[in-house]
Design an enzyme around this catalytic site. Structure first.
Site, PDB file in Angstrom:
ATOM      1  CG  ASP B  91      -0.280   0.058   2.517  1.00 19.29           C
ATOM      2  OD1 ASP B  91       0.956   0.204   2.549  1.00 19.29           O
ATOM      3  OD2 ASP B  91      -0.969  -0.019   3.548  1.00 19.29           O
ATOM      4  CG  ASP B 264      -6.134  -5.254   1.886  1.00 17.21           C
ATOM      5  OD1 ASP B 264      -6.786  -4.420   1.219  1.00 17.21           O
ATOM      6  OD2 ASP B 264      -5.672  -4.988   3.013  1.00 17.21           O
ATOM      7  CB  CYS B 307     -12.352 -26.824   7.698  1.00 16.40           C
ATOM      8  SG  CYS B 307     -10.904 -25.788   7.336  1.00 16.40           S
ATOM      9  CB  CYS B 309      -7.360 -25.413   7.472  1.00 14.86           C
ATOM     10  SG  CYS B 309      -7.670 -25.635   9.235  1.00 14.86           S
ATOM     11  CB  CYS B 312     -10.035 -28.621  10.213  1.00 18.40           C
ATOM     12  SG  CYS B 312     -10.694 -27.133  11.000  1.00 18.40           S
ATOM     13  CG  HIS B 339      -9.830 -22.510  10.775  1.00 19.06           C
ATOM     14  ND1 HIS B 339     -10.375 -23.676  10.293  1.00 19.06           N
ATOM     15  CD2 HIS B 339     -10.871 -21.663  10.940  1.00 19.06           C
ATOM     16  CE1 HIS B 339     -11.688 -23.549  10.191  1.00 19.06           C
ATOM     17  NE2 HIS B 339     -12.014 -22.332  10.574  1.00 19.06           N
TER      18      HIS B 339
END
Lengths: 373, 373
Positions: B91, B264, B307, B309, B312, B339
């Protein structure tokens, strides 16, 4: 169950072996990273495996208070709870409750103390400690003992050590799990006679392994090594010997030189979180890089160019790690923790190789040739 | 350079595309995890890659102050410094310096402000911001703009937006790197007329992509969506559109429905560090599990059983994560960060699939069918 297999003894007396546990067999000498609250701070189980960790240590005192042994048991035990497939050793909680000072009261039965979390009154005894450790379900449980403060007079040390012996017997009798071994702990303060007597007494009980407690508590190096030698001389050769709470390379070498097989310490993980990297004395004579130092601002090399850890292999530079530590970024703590544990793991591996090749004395001399106390 | 390839537009107006950068081509819609200080808090680059992250955002304001753009340039640029091989967007620092309130002073030339680190006086202008961003060397740099506070009266919004346009021109002229694209930022406050005019004006300049700034700053959802629609309607279809600072699933859906390609936000990583897990509204209607809640004490299932991830998939339970969070353990923050970012990554992937199959409106309706604001 727990079985120690002696593979080779170097002319110096240093031992290379294998410790067999219900969760795998691990080369000794071995260093156990500390996972106080069912996690080795900042790391994942996979990272610990990549580092080569075999057995980790978890603290009964902390888990007893939070989340409680019943919850861990309900989750299927500590291995399942924290997703760790290799070995676990739990301490007895003795060291922590004795460290509470005025907040605890000792009787023959056990220790009453105040929780550091909510101030509530709690009680630990040999029986309760083993009961808690059985619920946690580590491969190795430790007998409940008193870690004698330093300095302590002869009479106190003698009486405390005698109580530790009675508690050792009670700890052993309390254990009923067939998949868990209990290690006894020899004490004796800073008195060689008490050390010898304690090691002999504990060795006479049928423990799965033997620990030396109450060292590295403020005494000089020479005194520590003298007490250690007095202890290990009395321990049987067919069981593992564990020097508790010790984890700097110089102490590891001196421990192994006196026949020790196992070590644990918060040192490598704690100093990592304080921004310190452990390196070879040939890189930095005191073996420690303080990453906040301005000297590293423009230093675009790895922590130790010869190191094979994740941080050093992947182009994370001293300048970048310095930036992360100054900016309070967790990834900096992770990189230093990974590096320090890798360093100690590699260090024990190199000690073992030296022992197997009958050149441990040379390894030791070369290390201290560079090392500055 | 930066090139946006439009693959498909759903009947609703939602777009699926590919953003080509010097560090790879990435499917859109895409969500950029925020790595403020040259690290996405708690995670390693490899973990970000495993999550499927394509482009990350880093903050010019923070890196300008520490460690300084010169140091990053000396290290070989931000990719090299932080060991990240995929895309980076920086940015302009505008948002942060304007957030400093009384600590900054705006002139036509730029903004004088006080460093939050050491209180020293600093200056940023369109030229300096782009110069700093060229040293950082991200794939995408952002024009220096003013994020208008909310509420702001019409005259202030109009004058500020006009200055943002002049600064956009200066930002574009300051850029000289051929391997870096600059995105312009449309502002306009909460006035549809100003929003339309700003988007048209910025679109008339030859930026590599177009961002919508100054939304999700305290206004109602309806007002935000109205302003967003007014903006995107004026942007060209052959360049990427980036809605800045937005990262909850409901906002992502509504952004994509209005033709946005990129997002973002610190939301998923920040709430993770506050102990919150993002889940499907079908699991929890508000989409958020507060892990400290006593309800999870004995909950031995993963955060979200469906999930994929790391947390998980590997048997880390709600009870264990609750324990880690209560015990202030960093590994708990890591598991929740992994996660939450996985959840958003998977969410954008599912949006893209829905767009490619012309069923984005159904996807949107199904989500809001469960979701409670």
């Amino acid at each position: 169950m727990i079985r120690y297999e002696l593979i080779h003894t170097d002319p110096s007396g240093a031992r290379a072996g294998i410790l067999h546990t219900p969760h795998g067999s691990f080369d000794t000498p071995l260093f156990m990273p500390v996972g106080t609250q069912a996690t080795v701070k900042t790391l994942s189980p996979e990272e610990l495996i990549n580092i080569g960790a075999g057995i980790i240590l978890s603290n009964t005192y902390h888990l007893f208070l939070r989340p409680g042994a019943e919850l861990v048991e309900e989750a299927g035990g500590l291995h399942e709870f924290m997703h760790w497939s290799r070995g676990i050793l739990t301490d007895s909680g003795g060291f922590q409750v004795f460290s509470l000072g005025d907040l605890r009261k000792i009787t023959e039965e056990g220790v009453t103390f105040r929780s550091h979390i909510d101030g509530s009154t709690k009680f630990l005894s040999p029986e309760i400690s083993i009961q808690v450790q059985m619920k946690l379900g580590a491969d190795i449980a430790m007998a409940f003992d008193e870690c004698i403060p330093y300095p302590a007079d002869y009479d106190y040390a003698k009486q405390s050590t005698a109580r530790t012996h009675r508690w050792a017997e009670r700890s052993l009798n309390a254990e009923t799990r067939s998949d868990q071994g209990v290690f006894g702990i020899a004490q004796g303060g800073m008195y060689a006679e008490l050390r010898r007597d304690s090691a002999r007494t504990i060795a006479s009980m049928n423990f799965a392994g033997y620990a030396i407690g109450g060292l590295s508590v403020g005494e000089t190096r020479d005194l520590m090594y003298e007490m250690l030698s007095a202890s290990t001389a009395e321990l049987p050769i067919d069981k593992a010997r564990y020097l508790m709470g010790v984890g700097t390379p110089d102490h590891l070498i001196e421990g192994v030189a006196r026949g020790v097989d196992m070590f644990d310490c918060v040192f490598p993980t704690r100093v990592a979180r304080n921004g310190m990297a452990m390196v070879e004395p040939s890189v930095e004579p005191r073996g420690r890089l303080v990453m906040k130092n301005a000297a590293f601002t423009h230093d675009h090399q790895p922590l130790d160019p010869s190191c094979g850890c994740y941080a050093c292999r992947n182009g994370f530079t001293r300048a970048y790690i310095r930036h992360l530590i100054r900016a309070d970024e967790i990834f900096g703590l992770r990189l230093l923790t990974l590096h320090n544990l890798w360093y100690l793991q590699e260090f024990t591996r190199r000690m073992r190789e030296a022992i197997l090749n009958d050149r441990f004395s040379t390894f030791r001399a070369e290390f201290f040739n560079h090392y500055q106390h």
